[in-house]
Design an enzyme around this catalytic site. Structure first.
Site, PDB file in Angstrom:
ATOM      1  N   ARG A 104       0.826  -1.197   0.000  1.00 59.65           N
ATOM      2  CA  ARG A 104       0.000   0.000   0.000  1.00 59.65           C
ATOM      3  C   ARG A 104       0.862   1.249   0.000  1.00 59.65           C
ATOM      4  O   ARG A 104       1.739   1.413   0.848  1.00 59.65           O
ATOM      5  CB  ARG A 104      -0.928   0.012   1.226  1.00 59.65           C
ATOM      6  CG  ARG A 104      -1.877   1.204   1.247  1.00 59.65           C
ATOM      7  CD  ARG A 104      -2.953   1.059   2.285  1.00 59.65           C
ATOM      8  NE  ARG A 104      -2.431   1.035   3.645  1.00 59.65           N
ATOM      9  CZ  ARG A 104      -3.188   1.124   4.736  1.00 59.65           C
ATOM     10  NH1 ARG A 104      -4.504   1.201   4.600  1.00 59.65           N
ATOM     11  NH2 ARG A 104      -2.649   1.098   5.926  1.00 59.65           N
ATOM     12  N   THR A 108      -1.155   7.585  -1.103  1.00 55.99           N
ATOM     13  CA  THR A 108      -2.433   7.474  -1.805  1.00 55.99           C
ATOM     14  C   THR A 108      -3.355   6.413  -1.212  1.00 55.99           C
ATOM     15  O   THR A 108      -4.554   6.390  -1.503  1.00 55.99           O
ATOM     16  CB  THR A 108      -2.197   7.112  -3.284  1.00 55.99           C
ATOM     17  OG1 THR A 108      -1.622   5.798  -3.360  1.00 55.99           O
ATOM     18  CG2 THR A 108      -1.252   8.118  -3.940  1.00 55.99           C
ATOM     19  N   ASP A 200       0.091  -2.655  12.347  1.00 53.38           N
ATOM     20  CA  ASP A 200       0.452  -3.218  11.044  1.00 53.38           C
ATOM     21  C   ASP A 200       0.765  -4.694  11.216  1.00 53.38           C
ATOM     22  O   ASP A 200       1.762  -5.066  11.855  1.00 53.38           O
ATOM     23  CB  ASP A 200       1.666  -2.474  10.473  1.00 53.38           C
ATOM     24  CG  ASP A 200       1.994  -2.903   9.054  1.00 53.38           C
ATOM     25  OD1 ASP A 200       2.338  -4.084   8.852  1.00 53.38           O
ATOM     26  OD2 ASP A 200       1.915  -2.052   8.154  1.00 53.38           O
ATOM     27  N   ASP A 203       4.302  -5.867   9.971  1.00 59.73           N
ATOM     28  CA  ASP A 203       5.399  -5.438  10.835  1.00 59.73           C
ATOM     29  C   ASP A 203       5.417  -6.252  12.126  1.00 59.73           C
ATOM     30  O   ASP A 203       6.488  -6.641  12.615  1.00 59.73           O
ATOM     31  CB  ASP A 203       5.275  -3.954  11.153  1.00 59.73           C
ATOM     32  CG  ASP A 203       5.692  -3.080   9.993  1.00 59.73           C
ATOM     33  OD1 ASP A 203       6.426  -3.567   9.103  1.00 59.73           O
ATOM     34  OD2 ASP A 203       5.296  -1.890   9.960  1.00 59.73           O
TER      35      ASP A 203
END
Length: 209
Positions: A104, A108, A200, A203
């Site tokens: 991602r 944006t 995340d 992560d």
């Protein structure tokens, strides 16, 4: 939420709570994801077709059910999807695995493609697309579109957490693809992360942040 099945099993809820905790270690997060993926895989494969075959037990001959048709495909949205696939393969070790490389763009929030590899006969197999997070829905929509373009016709999407915004986006783009998740959380924040969420997933799975 139309089109989404929430797996509300006590073990799923318990393990998800442990994964949400900020101080859960990388090793524990990885193990919990593997464990919870088994429970989610059980639900998403609940209605697989079976056929009766004759077998010999130690005592007699009988007709018993076996899975019918070609082997499943687990399609991992890289990289965090691998954390779910690893556990699902413990349950269905004969499944084929496809990889859809997306990340991602943090400016944006749109998916950027960088890799795609899948079995050639997707049209003849059930394809279960996996990614821990259905946040904005952009990556999931893009991955399913790519798999459909490659021939997949029978698809399901499995995730750990989903945001209402992501579910709406996904249902609009792929109303024919059911979603199975462990939780529908409150919302997305301004950065496109699920709240309350768990951070995340990639992560935390790989210890990269």
């Amino acid at each position: 939420m139309t089109g989404a099945v929430v797996v509300d099993h006590p073990l799923v809820r318990h393990k998800l709570t442990l994964m949400r905790e900020a101080d859960t270690s990388t090793a524990s997060f990885r193990q919990l994801l593997r464990e919870i993926s088994l429970l989610l895989a059980y639900e998403v494969t609940r209605d697989l077709p079976v056929e009766l075959v004759e077998i010999d037990t130690p005592l007699t001959r009988m007709k018993a059910p076996k899975l019918a048709g070609k082997k499943l495909v687990f399609a991992s949205i890289l990289r965090a999807g691998n954390g779910l696939v690893d556990g699902m393969l413990d349950l269905v070790p004969s499944a084929r695995v496809a990889h859809v490389g997306l990340y991602r763009d943090h400016e944006t929030l749109q998916p950027v493609r960088y890799f795609f590899k899948a079995p050639a006969d997707l049209s003849e197999r059930l394809v279960i697309v996996v990614d821990p997070m259905l946040a904005t829905g952009n990556s999931a929509v893009d991955a399913v579109t790519e798999l459909k373009d490659a021939g997949a016709k029978d698809l399901r999407f499995l995730c750990l957490l989903a945001a209402p915004e992501g579910l709406a986006r996904f249902a609009e783009a792929h109303p024919d693809v059911p979603v199975v998740t462990a939780s529908i959380d409150e919302r997305l924040n301004e950065h496109g992360y699920i709240v309350p969420g768990l951070g995340d997933a990639g992560d935390r799975l790989y210890g990269t942040k």
